[in-house]
Design a protein around this motif. Structure first.
Motif, PDB file in Angstrom:
ATOM      1  N   GLN A  54       0.999  -1.185  -0.132  1.00  0.00           N
ATOM      2  CA  GLN A  54      -0.035  -0.046  -0.083  1.00  0.00           C
ATOM      3  C   GLN A  54       0.971   1.279  -0.059  1.00  0.00           C
ATOM      4  OE1 GLN A  54      -3.121   0.303  -0.440  1.00  0.00           O
ATOM      5  NE2 GLN A  54      -3.423   2.470   0.139  1.00  0.00           N
TER       6      GLN A  54
ATOM      7  N   PRO B 263      -8.026   3.559  -3.026  1.00  0.00           N
ATOM      8  CA  PRO B 263      -7.423   2.163  -4.077  1.00  0.00           C
ATOM      9  C   PRO B 263      -6.112   2.578  -4.432  1.00  0.00           C
ATOM     10  CG  PRO B 263      -9.840   2.616  -4.429  1.00  0.00           C
ATOM     11  CD  PRO B 263      -9.232   3.924  -3.550  1.00  0.00           C
TER      12      PRO B 263
ATOM     13  N   HIS C  17      -5.356   1.216 -10.982  1.00  0.00           N
ATOM     14  CA  HIS C  17      -5.149   2.407  -9.924  1.00  0.00           C
ATOM     15  C   HIS C  17      -3.849   2.799  -9.539  1.00  0.00           C
ATOM     16  CE1 HIS C  17      -9.116   0.924  -8.630  1.00  0.00           C
ATOM     17  NE2 HIS C  17      -8.756  -0.477  -8.480  1.00  0.00           N
TER      18      HIS C  17
END
Length: 773
Positions: A197, A205, A233
């Motif tokens: 992430q 996202p 994304h």
């Protein structure tokens, strides 16, 4: 009219055109016809048996055609191979609407050249852009976090972009790929959670960190593009530069994965930041260079963290090899960076994205139009000893260059390139290379062979011309083993060895200059350290040791011949280091006052003249006395040149004046008058402008009567004085002697007889003497 032009163009295409000079033959080591042909395009060989004289070297058979004819070689006996061109594939141009997937945009398609070394050969290459030529566009997008807004607009890009491209061609495809950077420090945060992430907002996202990933192969389906891109994304990394070059390399070399076809290939790189390049990988301990091969596993670049970034040179070469034209769609702040990159990549363009990439469709269409209207004709890597130059019929394309170029070429416009191919040396096997317009897949295949052998149709039987000990090969003898000489007259071991060795010494020096072996009175030269040959009658020459400039032999603008540089056209100097120019030598409408030569843009003066323009001569003297007769006849119409004055004195230009401020010369004429004049040298040598004083200075005539009368009176007076002086001297001398005589008499004592007299001691009487007289 148009048909006539086309017919002439086709005729030129079929026959080609040879451009070479035969003004000189620079012979090196010449013993055979093949040696002669290899010496240069100006050399020809005379195979006539009786052409050489007794004892004359066979190299005399090698010279220019003009010299051989002048020396009596029959035309049918002169061997002078020419270039030859063969068209293996020469389909006419076919670029209309109904050409399908295989238009013909270049003509010819395959040729075979037989070239004589050093003799350039020209042929015509035609190009015409086809209507409806397919377009493949691969959209390569930076998905670092700063490109978040741009991604949203790109998701709706597919149909709009296909629509605009189809207006141009009617046959367009589009694909998609994305990149960020290597997933190593210091490029990306390697914390496990951050790798999964990388975005700052954990609720947003976000794709895990990655280098390059291929998302969609080229397709005509705009909806599929929209759907696949919609699934993408944003991601993230640490430092501002991105892994753009990694992504470009994989997009270029993964031909099958991307789906590149026979089309105009466009690669759009959309980014808002700079790029890492070769060497930056060392920051992450990546030392292995980029191998320029496709390394896609599961649509992702598998060697991202193992191979270094590619260099700009690698990227430029691969894009050119694959005929891919990059379009750099970048933000305003990156425009300068990518403009510099575009200069290093032929057939590339730069466009400025708006803040949210909303103008990307217009940017791509404009860039495509600019790229396709520029035609650059180029070749791939050339074999050794082959050079290629191009000119075109476009404005500005008349000068030869390494690449042909035409701007503002419209669809359906015919462009003609003149291609000049030169083989510098002989090579055994044929060599091939490709020529074609950058950005197009169609290429001309050129196969080159060299003509370095003579075809003389000789018999292989022993010939009487060679004393029965050899065969005739193109007019000269090829001797049997153990025999040497012009006519195979020398058998090893039979002649006086000392006299044979003497023939191999130049000016009684070392045999063959220490660079060859003396065999039967002739030097057989060794191979040089660089792999070339020593040559010359005494092996005194080689082509590897000429003067250098900036560490380049002959400055890269000439060829080394026997230790001296032979400069290309437009260059001069001992090392060919100067571009020919005489601008710095010009003054007063002349070059070096016509008293020297302009070499390397500087005057080299002659006959003692000095200065930057050879204007003055400190050691020269005015030829006053030598010019006196000419001045006399030109100014006053008298003197020894009176009858042929204009012919004898044409080198002088003369004017008479009332007054001279200064004077160089003062010379007497035939009549004894003084002529006063100045001499100003004109351009060149021995030509003068003379200012002559109008009036001569003549001496006043003498008074003859006075001179004669005065002279006679003077002579008489002088003679009289001399007589009186002599008379006085004689009188004084006589007087002095008389007085001495008188003095001596006064002191004399006399007896009447001479005191010196003595009587006879004996008297003899002659008996016969009677006394009678």
């Amino acid at each position: 009219m148009l048909q006539s032009v086309c017919l002439r163009g086709l005729l030129l295409l079929l026959v080609g055109r040879q451009v070479y000079t035969q003004e000189q033959c620079l012979k090196a080591s010449v013993y055979t016809c093949a040696d002669c042909i290899k010496s240069g395009p100006g050399c020809a060989w005379c195979k006539d048996l009786n052409f050489t004289k007794t004892g004359e070297q066979e190299a005399a058979r090698c010279d220019t055609v003009a010299v051989l004819k002048e020396r009596g070689c029959p035309v049918k006996s002169i061997i002078n191979p020419k270039n030859n061109i063969q068209y293996d594939s020469n389909r006419p141009l076919n670029t209309g609407q109904n050409t399908g997937q295989n238009p013909v945009q270049i003509q010819p398609q395959e040729i075979h050249l037989d070239l004589r070394p050093g003799m350039p050969h020209e042929f015509q290459l035609y190009f015409k852009r086809a209507e409806g030529y397919p377009i493949d566009l691969y959209y390569l997008m930076d998905l670092s976090y700063s490109m978040k807004d741009d991604l949203e607009n790109v998701k709706n890009l597919g149909n709009d972009l296909l629509k605009e491209l189809n207006k141009i061609t009617g046959n367009a495809r589009i694909g998609f790929g994305s990149f960020v950077d290597k997933t190593l420090l210091p490029y990306t945060d390697t914390n496990e959670a951050k790798l999964k992430q990388p975005c700052a907002d954990k609720n947003e996202p976000c794709q895990p960190a990655f280098g390059f990933q291929h998302v969609l192969s080229l397709t005509k389906d705009g909806n599929k593009f929209r759907d696949m891109v919609a699934k993408q994304h944003i991601s993230g990394n640490l430092d501002p530069p991105e892994g753009s070059l990694d992504a470009i390399m994989q997009a270029a070399v993964c031909v099958d994965e991307i789906g590149w076809g026979n089309s105009t290939r466009l690669l759009v790189l959309a980014t808002d930041d700079g790029f890492h390049m070769a060497g930056d990988g060392k920051l992450a301990a990546i030392l292995e260079p980029n191998k320029e091969t496709c390394q896609m596993v599961g649509n992702k670049y598998s060697m991202s963290n193992i191979w270094d970034y590619p260099s700009v040179g690698q990227i430029a070469r691969k894009l050119e090899e694959q005929n891919i034209q990059p379009i750099f769609a970048v933000t305003k702040k990156m425009e300068t960076v990518y403009a510099e990159l575009s200069k290093l990549i032929p057939k590339s363009a730069v466009g400025v994205l708006s803040d949210d990439s909303s103008n990307v469709v217009k940017l791509i269409v404009d860039a495509y139009n600019n790229l396709t209207s520029e035609v650059i004709m180029a070749h791939d890597a050339l074999p050794n000893f082959i050079s290629v130059k191009y000119t075109s019929n476009c404005a500005g394309g008349e000068k030869p260059s390494d690449r042909g170029k035409c701007d503002n070429v419209n669809i359906g416009q015919n462009v003609t390139f003149t291609v000049k191919v030169t083989a510098d040396k002989c090579f055994e096997d044929s060599q091939s290379f490709l020529i074609g317009p950058l950005g197009f897949n169609e290429k001309l295949k050129v196969t080159v062979q060299t003509r370095c052998k003579c075809e003389c149709d000789d018999s292989n039987k022993p010939h009487p011309h060679c004393g029965g000990q050899g065969t005739v090969v193109c007019g000269s003898c090829s001797c049997n083993t153990g025999y040497l000489g012009q006519r195979c007259e020398c058998k090893l071991g039979q002649k006086d060895e000392a006299s044979l060795k003497a023939q191999c010494r130049k000016d009684n020096g070392t045999e063959c200059e220490g660079k060859g072996d003396c065999v039967c009175g002739r030097c057989q030269c060794h191979i040089t350290e660089g792999g070339g040959n020593f040559y010359g009658e005494h092996c005194e020459c080689d082509d590897e040791h000429c003067e250098k400039y900036e560490n380049k032999q002959c400055a890269g603008h000439g060829k080394c011949k026997c230790g001296k540089c032979e400069c290309e056209q437009g260059y001069e100097g001992t090392a060919c280091h100067c571009a020919k120019s005489d601008e710095a030598c010009k003054t007063d409408g002349s070059v070096c006052f016509n008293r020297g030569k302009c070499e390397c843009n500087r005057c080299v003066c002659e006959r003692g003249y000095k200065g930057p323009y050879c204007k003055t001569c400190p050691t020269c003297q005015r030829p006053c006395q030598q010019s006196g007769s000419c001045v006399e006849c030109l100014a006053f119409g008298t003197g020894p040149f009176e009858k042929n004055c204009s012919l004898a004195c044409g080198h002088l230009k003369l004017a008479t004046v009332e007054k001279l401020v200064t004077s160089d010369c003062r010379v007497k004429d035939k009549e004894g008058c003084w002529m006063t004049f100045t001499m100003t040298e004109l351009l060149g040598f021995d030509t003068y402008f003379i200012n002559v004083l109008k009036d001569r200075e003549c001496p006043v005539g003498p008074n003859i009567a006075a001179i004669v009368g005065g002279s006679l009176a003077g002579v008489a007076l002088i003679g009289l004085l001399i007589l009186l002086i002599v008379k006085a001297i004689l009188y004084a001398s006589d007087l002095r002697e008389w007085k001495r005589f008188e003095k001596d008499r006064k002191h004399e004592k006399t007896s009447g007889t001479n005191p010196l007299f003595q009587n006879a001691t004996t008297t003899v009487q002659n008996p016969t003497f009677s006394g009678d007289s």
